[in-house]
Motif scaffolding. Structure first.
Motif, mmCIF file in Angstrom:
data_model
loop_
_atom_site.group_PDB
_atom_site.id
_atom_site.type_symbol
_atom_site.label_atom_id
_atom_site.label_comp_id
_atom_site.label_asym_id
_atom_site.label_seq_id
_atom_site.Cartn_x
_atom_site.Cartn_y
_atom_site.Cartn_z
ATOM 1 N N VAL A 35 57.919 26.943 33.632
ATOM 2 C CA VAL A 35 56.273 27.240 34.034
ATOM 3 C C VAL A 35 55.488 28.415 33.794
ATOM 4 O O VAL A 35 55.987 29.112 33.770
ATOM 5 N N THR A 36 54.325 27.917 33.002
ATOM 6 C CA THR A 36 53.443 28.710 33.042
ATOM 7 C C THR A 36 52.187 29.557 33.847
ATOM 8 O O THR A 36 51.859 28.440 34.511
ATOM 9 N N ILE A 37 51.889 30.679 34.345
ATOM 10 C CA ILE A 37 51.395 30.834 35.308
ATOM 11 C C ILE A 37 50.074 30.965 34.895
ATOM 12 O O ILE A 37 50.192 32.685 33.773
ATOM 13 N N ASP A 38 48.953 30.999 35.020
ATOM 14 C CA ASP A 38 47.921 31.907 34.937
ATOM 15 C C ASP A 38 47.091 32.921 35.518
ATOM 16 O O ASP A 38 47.052 32.417 36.729
ATOM 17 N N ASP A 39 47.042 34.361 35.450
ATOM 18 C CA ASP A 39 45.860 35.010 35.873
ATOM 19 C C ASP A 39 46.772 35.605 37.816
ATOM 20 O O ASP A 39 46.414 34.876 38.406
ATOM 21 N N PHE A 40 47.507 35.845 37.729
ATOM 22 C CA PHE A 40 48.645 36.774 38.857
ATOM 23 C C PHE A 40 48.054 37.719 39.264
ATOM 24 O O PHE A 40 48.443 38.609 38.555
ATOM 25 N N LYS A 41 47.214 37.913 40.314
ATOM 26 C CA LYS A 41 48.005 39.279 40.636
ATOM 27 C C LYS A 41 48.654 39.524 41.972
ATOM 28 O O LYS A 41 48.490 38.892 42.762
ATOM 29 N N VAL A 42 49.430 40.595 41.450
ATOM 30 C CA VAL A 42 50.410 41.937 42.733
ATOM 31 C C VAL A 42 49.120 42.473 43.845
ATOM 32 O O VAL A 42 48.374 43.320 42.798
ATOM 33 N N VAL A 43 49.013 41.771 44.757
ATOM 34 C CA VAL A 43 48.236 43.057 46.132
ATOM 35 C C VAL A 43 49.053 43.229 46.551
ATOM 36 O O VAL A 43 49.746 42.775 47.649
ATOM 37 N N CYS A 44 48.769 44.379 47.176
ATOM 38 C CA CYS A 44 49.813 45.215 48.337
ATOM 39 C C CYS A 44 49.625 44.734 49.673
ATOM 40 O O CYS A 44 48.279 44.379 49.146
ATOM 41 N N GLN A 45 50.444 45.164 50.491
ATOM 42 C CA GLN A 45 49.803 45.194 51.699
ATOM 43 C C GLN A 45 48.554 45.654 51.997
ATOM 44 O O GLN A 45 47.252 45.110 53.315
ATOM 45 N N SER A 46 47.920 46.470 51.278
ATOM 46 C CA SER A 46 47.069 47.376 51.887
ATOM 47 C C SER A 46 45.601 47.063 50.869
ATOM 48 O O SER A 46 44.207 47.185 51.481
#
Length: 195
Positions: A79-90
């Motif tokens: 599967v291809t995933i576009d525009d993925f951001k890793v957002v931390c707890q803060s």
């Protein structure tokens, strides 16, 4: 009578002072623990390489334990995933991937086949475990009866390149804060029955 009133006022003032000082201590310890939770040890490149796994083990309450590599994942439904951001707890964005490739965790679990005793046997939890023992958990219902199942992946490629921190990463795209269930240096996927 005046002496009793003075003693009563003194006791009330003393108790108020004690209450306020304990609140200040609680506030300070809470602030310190919040700061400590956001800190992650910085590893050298050599130490980071020691954490990399070239295969992940799918084990626990499954009929077909698996050893998965990047090559074996590429043979599954990718599967291809576009525009993925890793957002931390803060709320800070730690990583911003334009394009990722991977396999649904659900597809991996269906291949390993969870040991269910009939269709009503659904009390399982899934642990994605990293080399440093960091863990993220999912429930059977999240993966098989919820939109989370269509948004939880084991990635092997980010922005057209192999994954940097380990060869495979577990992520859940529909979490509000994606960081807590972003498991790099992925070592195993473990399935357990709730007892």
């Amino acid at each position: 009578m005046k002496t009793k009133n003075y003693i009563l006022v003194f006791l009330i003032a003393f108790l108020c002072t004690m209450c306020n000082s304990s609140k200040k201590k609680d506030t300070v310890s809470t602030e310190v623990s919040k700061q400590d939770n956001d800190k992650h040890p910085v590893l050298s490149s050599a130490d980071s390489l020691k954490m990399v796994n070239h295969e992940i083990e799918v084990k626990g309450d499954v009929e077909f334990p698996l050893q998965l590599t990047v090559d074996s994942l590429k043979k599954m439904k990718v599967v291809t995933i576009d525009d993925f951001k890793v957002v931390c707890q803060s709320g800070e964005i730690k990583k911003d991937d334009k394009v990722c490739k991977g396999v649904l965790l659900k597809d991996i679990l269906e291949k390993a086949k969870i040991r269910q005793n009939g269709h009503k046997d659904r009390n399982f939890y899934i642990v994605a475990r990293a080399s440093d023992d960091y863990k993220a958990t999912f429930s059977w219902a999240e993966i098989f009866n919820n939109p989370t199942g269509e948004n939880t992946f084991i990635l092997f490629e980010e922005n057209g390149k192999p994954v940097k921190n380990g060869e495979m990463i577990a992520i859940c795209k529909n979490d509000i804060k994606t960081g807590p269930r972003h498991v790099y240096w992925l070592k195993s996927i473990e399935i357990y029955k709730v007892k």
